[in-house]
Design a protein around this motif. Structure first.
Motif, PDB file in Angstrom:
ATOM      1  N   LEU A   1      -9.248 -36.707  90.101  1.00 51.94           N
ATOM      2  CA  LEU A   1     -10.398 -36.973  91.139  1.00 51.94           C
ATOM      3  C   LEU A   1     -11.590 -36.646  90.371  1.00 51.94           C
ATOM      4  CD1 LEU A   1      -9.289 -36.378  94.542  1.00 51.94           C
ATOM      5  CD2 LEU A   1      -9.775 -38.512  93.478  1.00 51.94           C
ATOM      6  N   HIS A   2     -11.491 -35.349  89.305  1.00 51.47           N
ATOM      7  CA  HIS A   2     -12.475 -35.111  88.626  1.00 51.47           C
ATOM      8  C   HIS A   2     -13.141 -36.144  87.663  1.00 51.47           C
ATOM      9  CE1 HIS A   2     -12.642 -31.005  89.932  1.00 51.47           C
ATOM     10  NE2 HIS A   2     -11.359 -30.750  89.582  1.00 51.47           N
ATOM     11  N   LYS A   3     -12.549 -37.137  87.378  1.00 52.70           N
ATOM     12  CA  LYS A   3     -13.042 -38.100  86.377  1.00 52.70           C
ATOM     13  C   LYS A   3     -13.189 -39.540  87.351  1.00 52.70           C
ATOM     14  CE  LYS A   3      -9.429 -36.670  83.386  1.00 52.70           C
ATOM     15  NZ  LYS A   3      -8.296 -36.961  82.284  1.00 52.70           N
TER      16      LYS A   3
ATOM     17  N   GLN B   1      -2.470 -30.512  92.940  1.00 50.50           N
ATOM     18  CA  GLN B   1      -2.994 -30.132  91.579  1.00 50.50           C
ATOM     19  C   GLN B   1      -3.230 -31.656  90.980  1.00 50.50           C
ATOM     20  OE1 GLN B   1      -0.827 -27.759  88.897  1.00 50.50           O
ATOM     21  NE2 GLN B   1      -2.558 -27.177  87.839  1.00 50.50           N
TER      22      GLN B   1
ATOM     23  N   HIS C   1      -9.821 -45.814  85.828  1.00 53.45           N
ATOM     24  CA  HIS C   1      -9.776 -45.304  87.060  1.00 53.45           C
ATOM     25  C   HIS C   1      -8.644 -45.994  87.859  1.00 53.45           C
ATOM     26  CE1 HIS C   1     -14.301 -44.835  86.545  1.00 53.45           C
ATOM     27  NE2 HIS C   1     -13.737 -43.818  86.236  1.00 53.45           N
TER      28      HIS C   1
ATOM     29  N   SER D   1      -6.067 -33.642  92.127  1.00 57.15           N
ATOM     30  CA  SER D   1      -7.423 -32.902  92.102  1.00 57.15           C
ATOM     31  C   SER D   1      -7.982 -33.162  90.573  1.00 57.15           C
ATOM     32  CB  SER D   1      -7.025 -31.559  92.330  1.00 57.15           C
ATOM     33  OG  SER D   1      -8.453 -30.735  92.269  1.00 57.15           O
ATOM     34  N   ILE D   2      -7.049 -33.172  89.592  1.00 57.31           N
ATOM     35  CA  ILE D   2      -7.358 -33.100  88.245  1.00 57.31           C
ATOM     36  C   ILE D   2      -8.003 -34.670  88.076  1.00 57.31           C
ATOM     37  CG2 ILE D   2      -6.582 -33.142  85.768  1.00 57.31           C
ATOM     38  CD1 ILE D   2      -4.706 -31.180  86.549  1.00 57.31           C
TER      39      ILE D   2
ATOM     40  N   LYS E   1     -16.813 -40.164  94.197  1.00 59.39           N
ATOM     41  CA  LYS E   1     -16.197 -39.607  95.357  1.00 59.39           C
ATOM     42  C   LYS E   1     -15.536 -40.436  96.178  1.00 59.39           C
ATOM     43  CE  LYS E   1     -18.636 -35.926  94.656  1.00 59.39           C
ATOM     44  NZ  LYS E   1     -17.898 -34.712  94.190  1.00 59.39           N
TER      45      LYS E   1
ATOM     46  N   GLU F   1      -9.104 -31.982 102.372  1.00 57.53           N
ATOM     47  CA  GLU F   1      -9.278 -31.735 100.674  1.00 57.53           C
ATOM     48  C   GLU F   1      -9.410 -32.891 100.168  1.00 57.53           C
ATOM     49  OE1 GLU F   1     -10.564 -28.958  99.381  1.00 57.53           O
ATOM     50  OE2 GLU F   1      -9.859 -27.594 101.304  1.00 57.53           O
TER      51      GLU F   1
END
Length: 371
Positions: free
Chosen positions: A26-28, A20, A51, A23-24, A31, A81
């Motif tokens: 990587l939204h910022k 989790q 980053h 994942s949070i 790719k 994922e």
């Protein structure tokens, strides 16, 4: 089979919390392929400092890395994922954390140096202002004369050649017998009357008042310089380990990291050495200021924070009382001017009444003048 494929996809290589959090993050970020390419090319346009900092915070500990490696063959890489792709990338890039940490440090170093230089510059400028101030020595001499007059009967305290700078912050609390007039008010009154140029004190020391100088400490500056020096050495060691870990790896054939960090470490080491020299200069400037203030050698452990914590409140109090004195003087001048106008008018009325033989009007004018 379809069921077998579904089972492989259902396998998670990370615990739920790590999955989790990554994942949070990587939204910022770009790719994963873009992240990896930017890391290999050291492309600061793709990866900003935020980053890099975020990635460092989400690098799994060794036990999670081992757990991931033990399970990663349970499903094909194509089914990973994004959070699993990130951890896989961390593993594939040798010394990932050191690489990112070195790059982050290099990007922040100039700002770190500026954060050390700014208070040093303020301190140096404040010391120079005090040394060059023309009004302050005059005011201090007037204050010294006060002390000698008040203690003229004391063999120990009378006829003193100087006084401790800590006296400056106590003038407001020292009152006359009535308890209404402070020594600071008296100092401003006498200084302004005999030496009008002393009212320029706050103008000469405006930089000192604006710099919040009493909050700057030599200890903090020293700590910043020492930390910068230690960090440069640490980064040099880390950069060397990254270079050794990637040597001979075709993936890093054109890696700009070794040359970039070698240039940076050399520059950063030189700048750290320059910082140490600048600190030494500021310390010498302050030592000369203490000599200027005739501070005894056994009291040379006095630091800028202590000195300016006494001087700044004194200058602010002088500014406040000087403004009040000027306001009162202008008020008296206006009052005196008004009285002069009234006297002139009454004199003209009396002359006119006398000319007309109006004794009653003349008597009224006299009554008004004597009121």
């Amino acid at each position: 089979s379809t069921q077998s494929t579904w089972a492989k996809k259902a396998i998670s290589l990370l615990d739920s919390k790590r999955f989790q959090n990554v994942s949070i993050m990587l939204h910022k970020l770009p790719k994963i392929p873009e992240i990896q390419l930017a890391l290999l090319k050291m492309d600061g346009d793709v990866l900003g400092r935020d980053h890099l900092e975020a990635m460092i915070q989400q690098i799994p500990p060794d036990d999670e890395i081992r757990d991931f490696q033990a399970k990663e063959t349970l499903k094909p890489v194509s089914d990973f994922e994004p959070p699993e792709q990130f951890v896989s990338m961390v593993i594939r890039i040798p010394e990932f954390e050191k690489r990112v940490s070195c790059w982050l440090f290099a990007r922040d170093f100039t700002e770190s140096v500026q954060n050390i230089e700014k208070p040093m510059k303020k301190l140096s400028e404040a010391i120079a202002e005090v040394r060059q101030c023309k009004a302050l020595p005059i005011i201090v001499q007037v204050l010294l004369n006060f002390g000698n007059m008040m203690n003229y009967t004391s063999a120990a305290k009378g006829n003193a050649a100087g006084f401790q700078y800590t006296t400056l912050s106590k003038l407001d609390s020292c009152k006359d017998k009535t308890g209404k007039v402070s020594l600071m008010q008296h100092l401003v009154t006498i200084s302004a009357a005999k030496y009008p140029e002393t009212l320029d004190l706050t103008e000469e020391l405006k930089g000192l008042l604006a710099a919040n100088i009493q909050r700057i400490t030599i200890e903090d500056i020293d700590r910043g310089v020492n930390d910068a020096e230690k960090s440069c050495k640490m980064i040099a060691t880390q950069a060397k380990k990254v270079k050794e870990a990637t040597a001979g790896n075709p993936m890093f054939r054109d890696d700009p990291f070794p040359n970039m960090m070698a240039t940076f470490v050399e520059d950063a080491t030189n700048r750290s050495a320059e910082l140490k020299k600048k600190v030494a200069v500021v310390k010498e400037q302050f030592s000369e200021l203490m000599t200027f203030w005739a501070t005894p050698k056994n009291a040379r452990d006095v630091n800028p924070t202590t000195f300016f914590s006494n001087l700044v409140p004194f200058v602010e109090a002088f500014k406040r009382e000087a403004a009040a004195a000027v306001k009162e003087r202008n008020k008296q001048r206006r009052k005196k001017g008004h009285h002069s106008e009234v006297s002139t008018t009454l004199a003209a009325m009396k002359q006119q009444a006398s000319g007309k033989g109006d004794a009653q009007m003349s008597a009224i004018v006299d009554m008004i003048k004597n009121a």
